[in-house]
Write an enzyme that holds these catalytic residues in place. Structure first.
Site, PDB file in Angstrom:
ATOM      1  N   GLY A  13       0.833  -1.201   0.000  1.00 57.21           N
ATOM      2  CA  GLY A  13       0.000   0.000   0.000  1.00 57.21           C
ATOM      3  C   GLY A  13       0.862   1.244   0.000  1.00 57.21           C
ATOM      4  O   GLY A  13       0.511   2.271   0.589  1.00 57.21           O
ATOM      5  N   GLY A  14       1.989   1.173  -0.699  1.00 58.08           N
ATOM      6  CA  GLY A  14       2.991   2.225  -0.625  1.00 58.08           C
ATOM      7  C   GLY A  14       2.797   3.407  -1.542  1.00 58.08           C
ATOM      8  O   GLY A  14       3.638   4.310  -1.566  1.00 58.08           O
ATOM      9  N   ALA A  15       1.708   3.419  -2.310  1.00 59.72           N
ATOM     10  CA  ALA A  15       1.528   4.477  -3.309  1.00 59.72           C
ATOM     11  C   ALA A  15       0.599   5.595  -2.855  1.00 59.72           C
ATOM     12  O   ALA A  15       0.361   6.539  -3.611  1.00 59.72           O
ATOM     13  CB  ALA A  15       1.008   3.881  -4.622  1.00 59.72           C
ATOM     14  N   SER A  16       0.068   5.496  -1.632  1.00 60.24           N
ATOM     15  CA  SER A  16      -0.841   6.552  -1.166  1.00 60.24           C
ATOM     16  C   SER A  16      -0.895   6.556   0.353  1.00 60.24           C
ATOM     17  O   SER A  16      -0.443   5.616   1.010  1.00 60.24           O
ATOM     18  CB  SER A  16      -2.253   6.355  -1.736  1.00 60.24           C
ATOM     19  OG  SER A  16      -2.832   5.156  -1.234  1.00 60.24           O
ATOM     20  N   GLY A  17      -1.456   7.620   0.912  1.00 63.25           N
ATOM     21  CA  GLY A  17      -1.717   7.705   2.338  1.00 63.25           C
ATOM     22  C   GLY A  17      -0.506   7.454   3.213  1.00 63.25           C
ATOM     23  O   GLY A  17       0.598   7.935   2.954  1.00 63.25           O
ATOM     24  N   ASP A  37       2.172  -1.840  -4.409  1.00 59.96           N
ATOM     25  CA  ASP A  37       0.770  -1.412  -4.382  1.00 59.96           C
ATOM     26  C   ASP A  37       0.018  -2.178  -5.458  1.00 59.96           C
ATOM     27  O   ASP A  37       0.608  -2.606  -6.468  1.00 59.96           O
ATOM     28  CB  ASP A  37       0.662   0.095  -4.631  1.00 59.96           C
ATOM     29  CG  ASP A  37      -0.619   0.683  -4.039  1.00 59.96           C
ATOM     30  OD1 ASP A  37      -0.545   1.301  -2.964  1.00 59.96           O
ATOM     31  OD2 ASP A  37      -1.686   0.508  -4.656  1.00 59.96           O
ATOM     32  N   VAL A  62      -1.833  -7.987  -2.083  1.00 57.65           N
ATOM     33  CA  VAL A  62      -1.500  -8.726  -0.860  1.00 57.65           C
ATOM     34  C   VAL A  62      -2.503  -9.826  -0.532  1.00 57.65           C
ATOM     35  O   VAL A  62      -2.225 -10.683   0.318  1.00 57.65           O
ATOM     36  CB  VAL A  62      -1.360  -7.770   0.354  1.00 57.65           C
ATOM     37  CG1 VAL A  62      -0.226  -6.794   0.138  1.00 57.65           C
ATOM     38  CG2 VAL A  62      -2.673  -7.053   0.646  1.00 57.65           C
ATOM     39  N   ASN A  88       1.013  -2.527   5.280  1.00 58.29           N
ATOM     40  CA  ASN A  88       0.204  -1.316   5.373  1.00 58.29           C
ATOM     41  C   ASN A  88      -1.047  -1.334   4.502  1.00 58.29           C
ATOM     42  O   ASN A  88      -1.984  -0.588   4.770  1.00 58.29           O
ATOM     43  CB  ASN A  88       1.080  -0.112   5.006  1.00 58.29           C
ATOM     44  CG  ASN A  88       0.294   1.169   4.913  1.00 58.29           C
ATOM     45  OD1 ASN A  88      -0.124   1.730   5.922  1.00 58.29           O
ATOM     46  ND2 ASN A  88       0.069   1.629   3.677  1.00 58.29           N
ATOM     47  N   TYR A 154     -14.566  -3.883   9.366  1.00 59.11           N
ATOM     48  CA  TYR A 154     -13.308  -3.149   9.528  1.00 59.11           C
ATOM     49  C   TYR A 154     -12.758  -3.342  10.938  1.00 59.11           C
ATOM     50  O   TYR A 154     -11.574  -3.658  11.128  1.00 59.11           O
ATOM     51  CB  TYR A 154     -13.536  -1.669   9.238  1.00 59.11           C
ATOM     52  CG  TYR A 154     -12.272  -0.837   9.254  1.00 59.11           C
ATOM     53  CD1 TYR A 154     -11.361  -0.908   8.204  1.00 59.11           C
ATOM     54  CD2 TYR A 154     -11.983   0.008  10.320  1.00 59.11           C
ATOM     55  CE1 TYR A 154     -10.192  -0.151   8.206  1.00 59.11           C
ATOM     56  CE2 TYR A 154     -10.827   0.771  10.345  1.00 59.11           C
ATOM     57  CZ  TYR A 154      -9.929   0.690   9.287  1.00 59.11           C
ATOM     58  OH  TYR A 154      -8.780   1.435   9.299  1.00 59.11           O
TER      59      TYR A 154
END
Length: 274
Positions: A13-17, A37, A62, A88, A154
């Site tokens: 999830g390394g491309a945002s946030g 990502d 993932v 992440n 969630y």
């Protein structure tokens, strides 16, 4: 004290946030970063914008073990070894119990929980193999400690990530691999829109018209800057801290939860003696 200089980190999830902010922060601390990502277009864009010889990228879903294995192979091929994994990648899902499609339950569980498991099971042996220090960092949430109305799936996955992180911490206590669990409240990101990717709920935008969505959207958009939280995370990891929180206002909710647990526990012991 964990030293990240010249160490290799994989971030899902390394491309945002938070993931993108962690990528930038780690580079600033001298680490080498493999950004991963599922969103290839966004990943390429952010990777190119960093323009740094110490960063590489790999597309990874993932929720699929084969994709995680490919990301691990690419990391070793590029940097020879890996010291840190940042699990992440994550999504959100709202809904009322009894009305949430099982396909959506599987979707969020496969990403938020099993994605952490797949990455840990694949990367941990690689981290242990070279004998150098390392760290596993799992992104949970304050939602992994205190539950509320409207987002049962969630909360369930984030509670699971907290428990898994605590178990990993205990199990790896005799190694030189540390474990941290990120437990923020509101941090600026796009997670409130990830429900659009869910197999059933995401097929229409009805959720965007709900009051709860508008509330969450406003809280996230006015939340802590991801870059600020990323630096807090790095400080926590370097200090080998297990839980990394960010919101003083949420501390009272944690205290109240503990009081309720203790009350129930004590009353059960009383009942046991009757």
């Amino acid at each position: 004290m964990v030293d990240m200089n010249q160490q290799v980190a994989l971030i899902s999830g390394g491309a945002s946030g938070i993931g993108l902010a962690l990528s930038k922060s780690l580079l600033g601390h001298g680490a080498k970063v493999m950004m991963s990502d599922i969103d290839e277009e966004l990943l390429i864009k952010e990777f190119q914008s960093l323009n740094n010889p110490n960063v590489a990228m790999t597309v990874c879903d993932v929720s699929k073990p084969n994709s995680v294995s490919a990301a691990a192979d690419q990391t070793i091929k590029t940097f020879s070894k890996v010291h840190h994994i940042f699990n992440n990648a994550g999504v959100s899902l709202a809904g009322f119990p009894g009305k949430i499609a099982l396909e959506d339950w599987k979707w969020i569980t496969d990403i938020n929980l099993m994605g952490v498991v797949y990455c840990t099971e694949k990367f941990l042996p690689l981290m242990l193999s070279h004998g150098e220090s390392g760290h596993i960092t799992n992104t949970a949430s304050m939602a992994g400690h205190v539950a509320a109305v409207g987002m049962g799936p969630y909360f369930a996955t984030k509670y699971a990530v907290v428990g898994y992180s605590e178990a990993l911490r205990a199990e790896l206590g005799t190694t030189n691999i540390g474990v941290s669990c990120l437990c923020p409240t509101w941090v600026k990101s796009n997670i409130h829109n990830t429900i659009s990717k869910s197999p059933v709920a995401g097929k229409n935008d009805k959720y965007k018209k709900s009051k709860s969505y508008e509330i969450v959207k406003a809280l996230i958009e006015n939340g802590m800057d991801a870059e600020v939280y990323a630096e807090l995370c790095i400080k926590g990891i370097k200090s080998d801290r297990l839980h990394i929180f960010n919101d003083p206002a949420a501390r009272e909710a944690m205290t109240e939860r503990h009081k309720l647990l203790q009350k129930d526990y004590d009353q059960n012991l009383v009942d046991l003696e009757k």
